[in-house]
Structures are given as C-alpha cells and as structure tokens.
Write a protein that holds these residues in place. Structure first.
Motif, short mmCIF file in Angstrom:
data_model
loop_
_atom_site.label_atom_id
_atom_site.label_comp_id
_atom_site.label_asym_id
_atom_site.label_seq_id
_atom_site.Cartn_x
_atom_site.Cartn_y
_atom_site.Cartn_z
N LEU A 157 0.59 -0.81 0.06
CA LEU A 157 0.18 -0.01 -0.25
C LEU A 157 0.70 1.32 0.69
O LEU A 157 1.95 1.02 0.58
CB LEU A 157 -0.89 -0.31 1.18
N SER A 158 -0.16 2.62 -0.94
CA SER A 158 1.11 4.00 -1.05
C SER A 158 0.94 4.97 0.54
O SER A 158 1.41 4.87 0.39
CB SER A 158 0.58 4.36 -2.23
N LEU A 159 -1.12 3.99 0.86
CA LEU A 159 -1.04 4.35 1.57
C LEU A 159 -0.54 4.27 3.69
O LEU A 159 0.37 3.78 3.78
CB LEU A 159 -2.91 4.82 2.30
N PRO A 160 -0.27 5.43 4.22
CA PRO A 160 0.22 5.15 6.01
C PRO A 160 -0.58 3.62 6.08
O PRO A 160 -1.52 3.95 6.54
CB PRO A 160 0.45 5.95 6.41
N HIS A 161 0.43 2.96 6.75
CA HIS A 161 -0.23 1.62 6.94
C HIS A 161 0.93 1.12 7.92
O HIS A 161 1.79 0.79 8.07
CB HIS A 161 -0.16 0.85 5.87
N LEU A 162 -0.18 -0.27 8.64
CA LEU A 162 0.86 -0.98 9.52
C LEU A 162 0.75 -2.50 9.60
O LEU A 162 -1.25 -2.23 10.54
CB LEU A 162 0.67 -0.11 10.96
N TYR A 163 1.06 -3.25 10.22
CA TYR A 163 0.91 -3.86 9.93
C TYR A 163 1.29 -5.11 11.00
O TYR A 163 2.85 -5.10 12.10
CB TYR A 163 1.73 -5.36 8.84
N TYR A 164 0.03 -4.93 12.11
CA TYR A 164 0.15 -5.99 13.63
C TYR A 164 -0.43 -6.91 13.82
O TYR A 164 -1.88 -6.78 13.92
CB TYR A 164 0.18 -4.21 14.44
N GLN A 165 0.16 -8.77 14.84
CA GLN A 165 -0.54 -8.74 14.88
C GLN A 165 -1.22 -9.90 14.24
O GLN A 165 -3.16 -9.59 14.06
CB GLN A 165 -1.16 -8.48 16.61
N GLY A 166 -1.77 -9.75 12.93
CA GLY A 166 -1.72 -10.56 11.91
C GLY A 166 -3.20 -9.27 11.44
O GLY A 166 -3.72 -9.62 10.49
N SER A 167 -3.24 -8.39 11.00
CA SER A 167 -4.27 -6.83 10.70
C SER A 167 -3.65 -5.74 10.36
O SER A 167 -2.10 -5.34 10.92
CB SER A 167 -4.78 -6.53 12.27
N CYS A 168 -3.78 -5.77 8.62
CA CYS A 168 -3.28 -4.31 8.35
C CYS A 168 -4.66 -2.89 8.59
O CYS A 168 -5.30 -3.12 8.61
CB CYS A 168 -3.02 -4.47 7.18
N TYR A 169 -3.80 -2.56 8.85
CA TYR A 169 -4.29 -1.09 9.54
C TYR A 169 -3.56 0.23 8.79
O TYR A 169 -2.37 0.57 8.41
CB TYR A 169 -3.61 -0.49 11.12
N VAL A 170 -4.88 0.78 7.95
CA VAL A 170 -4.74 1.59 6.79
C VAL A 170 -4.91 3.72 7.24
O VAL A 170 -6.15 3.12 7.85
CB VAL A 170 -5.24 1.16 5.41
N ARG A 171 -4.13 4.28 6.98
CA ARG A 171 -4.82 5.89 7.63
C ARG A 171 -5.13 6.51 6.00
O ARG A 171 -4.43 6.57 5.22
CB ARG A 171 -3.59 6.24 8.06
N GLN A 172 -6.23 6.96 6.18
CA GLN A 172 -7.02 7.30 4.63
C GLN A 172 -7.17 8.79 5.45
O GLN A 172 -7.52 9.94 5.76
CB GLN A 172 -7.83 6.27 4.84
N GLU A 173 -5.93 9.96 4.16
CA GLU A 173 -6.04 10.63 4.65
C GLU A 173 -6.70 11.80 3.62
O GLU A 173 -7.36 13.21 3.96
CB GLU A 173 -4.68 11.24 3.76
N THR A 174 -8.35 11.65 3.45
CA THR A 174 -9.03 12.36 2.59
C THR A 174 -10.25 12.66 4.02
O THR A 174 -10.59 11.52 4.73
CB THR A 174 -9.51 11.55 1.97
N TYR A 175 -10.70 13.98 4.30
CA TYR A 175 -11.66 13.90 5.03
C TYR A 175 -13.47 13.52 4.51
O TYR A 175 -13.28 14.09 3.91
CB TYR A 175 -11.59 15.47 5.52
N VAL A 176 -13.79 12.83 4.82
CA VAL A 176 -15.53 12.47 4.90
C VAL A 176 -15.77 12.42 6.19
O VAL A 176 -15.73 12.06 6.86
CB VAL A 176 -15.23 10.60 4.00
N THR A 177 -17.55 12.09 5.96
CA THR A 177 -18.17 11.78 6.89
C THR A 177 -18.12 11.01 7.82
O THR A 177 -17.80 9.62 6.98
CB THR A 177 -19.75 11.93 6.54
N TYR A 178 -18.48 10.52 8.92
CA TYR A 178 -18.32 9.30 9.36
C TYR A 178 -19.22 7.45 8.93
O TYR A 178 -18.84 7.15 8.41
CB TYR A 178 -19.32 8.86 11.07
N ASP A 179 -20.56 8.47 7.92
CA ASP A 179 -21.08 7.23 7.33
C ASP A 179 -20.18 7.01 5.84
O ASP A 179 -19.55 5.65 5.70
CB ASP A 179 -22.59 7.53 6.80
N VAL A 180 -20.02 7.94 5.12
CA VAL A 180 -18.60 8.12 4.23
C VAL A 180 -17.54 6.41 4.41
O VAL A 180 -17.22 6.11 3.73
CB VAL A 180 -18.45 8.91 3.60
N ALA A 181 -16.62 6.67 5.35
CA ALA A 181 -15.88 6.17 6.06
C ALA A 181 -15.85 4.98 6.33
O ALA A 181 -14.85 3.83 5.88
CB ALA A 181 -14.85 7.16 7.45
#
Length: 459
Positions: free
Chosen positions: A340-364
């Motif tokens: 992934l080109s976005l900021p990310h972290l693979y930790y304990q079997g899960s991939c966490y991704v930081r999305q930089e666009t500003y959206v509402t909670y429902d869109v997120a």
C-alpha cells in the motif's frame, strides 16, 4: 511479401516495447535509491553520489549500491555527463573512474589515461574532457571532476586525498540478485549495505523509539529491526543516506540496560528475537564525542556522524535494516499490506491503514476497500494500548486542510499557532470519540439510564 514485412514490423514493435519496459524499471530503481542519484536516458545508466570520503583505491571498490548491477566509478565521457555531475548531482571534486597507466614522469601524456573497471578492464581515455592544461605532470595519477559543467577533469594523487565519489551503473550489466536485493530495490527510499548484505529502508515520520521498532515491516518475508551501525564506514554511509533524503535524528537498535551507573556501559545492539551484542565504542574513537553520558537515557540515535543517547519520549526518524537470515513465511495480507502507498501498519495479523481524505463517518464506513479480497472496516481499538499504538505509528504530522474542505465548512477552528501546552489531536481521533459517544447515547435512550459517569477526574 506484405505479410512478411508485417511480421518484421510486429517483431520490431515487440522488441522496442520490451526494451522500454526494462529501461523504465531500471530508471525507477535508480530514482528510488536513498542516495542522491540521476538516471541518464542517453546511456541508460544510473549515477549515484557517495559523500563518504575515500581515497581513490577505496572508492573504486565501493560502487555496490545497486544490487543486481555491476557498478564502477563514473565515466564522464561527454559534455552531457559533465552537466549531470555539476548540475544534477552537485558533485564537483569527486573521484571518477579515470586513471593513469605509465611512468610517473609521463602523467601529462593523455594517451596513457584509461577508464578503468573494477575487474581491471580498461578503455582508452585519450579524448577525456580535461580542464585547461590538465593532466599536469606533478598532479597525480587519478582523476576527479572539477568545478564546471564543461571540460572539467583534473588529476591528483590517488592515496593522499580522500574525497566523495560518483558511481555509475549501466542497465546492460544486470545479473542475478538475491530475493532480498530484489525486494530492497522496490522500496521508496532504500540503501544497500554490501558489507552486511542488508537492506536499509527509511521512514521519515518522527516517532518515539518504542513505536519506531514496530514500523520495520516494509519487506514481507523479512523481519526488520532498527539499524545496527557497528563500523565507522557504515556510520558514514548512513550519514550520506540521511543527507540525501533530508532527515536528521535517526534511532538505532542500540539500547542501554536499565539502572546503569555510567553512561558508557550497558550498551547493546538489540532486536525483536532477543539477539543482544555488546557495543564496541572503540570502533568509533576518536571521532565519537562524549555524547553517551546519561545512564537514564536508554535509547541511542545517530546525529551527523556520532551517537547520542536520549530518553524514550524523544522523537526521531526510523531506519529499518533487513537481513537474509531473518526470513519468515509471510501471509497474503502481510504482502498486500506492505504494497500500500498509504500510511499503514501490519500488526498481530491485521493491517491498519490511514486514509488521508476528509469524509463523514458514514462515508468512512464504506471506504475500507484498500485491499482486494479482504473485508475492511473502521479500526476497532478496544484498549488504550492499541489507541496509543495507532496514534504514535500512523498519525502524520499535522497539516493544514484544504480551504475547500473542512475550514470553509467550519469543522476546524480558525488558523492559529498551537498552544504551547497542548497537542493537536488528529481528526480521526475526534471522529472515533464522536462515534463512541453516539453509541453510548443510543444505549442510554434505549435503557433509560446513562452509560457514562458525569464525574470528570482532573487528577
């Protein structure tokens, strides 16, 4: 006859396309390199500046920055090459691969100068672009680039002077490379350290050392650790790497044992698997100043060309080191996460991704589609430790939002300097808290009693 010509045309097109693809791959590898580099399309070559000062004999054996390609001190044979050195690489007064073979009294004879490869092969350099009256009889038998972008070559003694040097890699010299070498070159800002056969990858986001150690997951299949800088040569090379990508403090894998009475004892190279090796301070004397003096400062970073210790709360950038011996069998999600080109972290079997666009909670909630074949969701941070982990590993430096997004909508306060005693909390943290509050509110309305205490503990 027409059909025969068509076959030739198709074959020619196929060859050109394959060549273009290869050249593109090579140029990408060159430009992603951590050191200052330039890809020359006219010769399909990569030029890299090494700022660690060496004598000529030392420099010619250190052109091994590009795994899978044979390197040599640069051959600036044309005015375009002089322009590259002076304008694109800003590297005057650097060793090049031009050397004299003959009597010391005939150095000024231009026909006795040759372009020299590491394996001893030579090419005539009788028409080299010497500056002025060079080469001069008393100048020396090795050449360097001088201070202009035209005829710029000068000569000097090979062993009495240490200088930076320019390495040249040609795509035509491609040869077999290890899996780690291949994966190393796919990173954005990388450096290959030939002496240890290891790949160094830099992450410029500032973190505390505790969380920097968790970020060494760039290359699936290889467990990374904070860089081990065990020699002055590697210190100098790391300095060139750091300067090329414009960073300063870099945390290393050097840590101090707890409760030491002296600053210079109890220092060990450590990594995730329990490996522990004593620090050899003598290898860095006398250049290492007295900067390892604080027994309570348990972590060590590199600053310019020396070590300095600091406390666990200090922020620094991360250089991860990957070695062939530290392999493991990666899972598919591990591999996909690392790509992934976005900021990310693979930790304990899960991939966490930081999305930089500003959206509402429902869109997120509907936007966690970064990895095909895996069902994503907004991160579930079920304990304070995981919240801290996400905050310190994936939170990017605070940047001003686009005027057309949040500011105009009144979602953030008017622009001002941060309060000196407060920390700017990222927007996603606020959204997470707001989501939790909405859940608690719905539960309270359903049960008729509040789930949150109104008491606020200020202590």
């Amino acid at each position: 006859m027409i059909l025969e010509y068509s076959a030739y045309i198709i074959l020619l097109i196929q060859i050109v396309l394959i060549h273009e693809s290869t050249a593109s791959l090579f140029s990408d590898e060159c430009l992603r390199h951590g050191l200052k580099s330039y890809y020359d399309p006219t010769t399909d070559s990569c030029w890299i500046v090494e700022t660690t000062p060496f004598t000529y004999d030392q420099a010619k054996s250190h052109c091994n920055h590009m795994p899978g390609y044979d390197g040599h001190l640069a051959f600036p044979k044309t005015l375009n090459h002089s322009w590259i050195i002076y304008t694109k690489l800003a590297a005057p007064n650097s060793w090049i691969g031009l050397q004299h073979f003959g009597l010391s009294t005939t150095v000024s004879n231009k026909s006795e100068w040759y372009w020299v490869y590491p394996d001893g092969r030579k090419e005539s350099a009788a028409d080299a672009l010497w500056k002025g009256a060079n080469p001069t009889a008393g100048g020396g038998e090795c050449a360097y680039s001088n201070v202009n972008n035209a005829n710029s070559l000068d000569n000097t003694p090979c062993t009495s002077v240490s200088a930076k040097f320019i390495c040249q890699y040609d795509s035509s010299t491609a040869h077999h490379e290890t899996t780690l070498e291949h994966k190393c070159k796919q990173q954005n800002q990388w450096f290959w350290w030939e002496a240890d056969k290891s790949c160094l990858v830099i992450d410029k986001l500032r973190r505390t050392p505790e969380f920097s150690k968790l970020m060494c997951t760039h290359i699936p299949g290889y467990r990374g650790h904070l860089v081990f800088v065990k020699t002055i040569e590697k210190m100098n090379a790391l300095g060139a790497f750091r300067d090329a990508v414009n960073v300063d403090y870099i945390y290393t894998g050097l840590e101090r044992e707890k409760n030491m009475s002296s600053g210079k004892v109890g220092l060990f190279w450590r990594r995730f698997d329990g490996y522990k090796e004593s620090f050899n301070l003598k290898a860095f004397l006398p250049t290492q100043p007295s900067r390892l003096d604080y027994p309570g400062a348990d972590y060590v970073f590199v600053w310019t060309d020396y070590f300095e210790d600091w406390w666990e709360s200090g922020l620094g950038m991360t250089v991860c080191e990957y070695e062939e011996t530290l392999r493991y069998a990666p899972k598919l999600l591990d591999i996909q996460c690392a790509s992934l080109s976005l900021p990310h972290l693979y930790y304990q079997g899960s991939c966490y991704v930081r999305q930089e666009t500003y959206v509402t909670y429902d869109v997120a909630k509907k936007s966690c589609t970064h990895i095909d074949g895996f069902n994503g969701r907004l991160a579930v941070l079920h304990n304070s430790e995981l919240v801290r982990l996400m905050y310190f590993t994936l939170t990017l430096p605070w940047s001003k939002p686009s005027p057309k997004s949040l500011k105009d909508a009144g979602s953030i306060p008017a622009e001002s300097d941060p309060h000196p005693t407060k920390v700017l909390i990222p927007l996603w943290v606020g959204e997470l808290v707001a989501a939790k509050l909405r859940i608690y509110r719905r539960k309270a309305l359903a049960t008729g009693r509040p789930n949150l205490s109104s008491r606020i503990n200020h202590g």
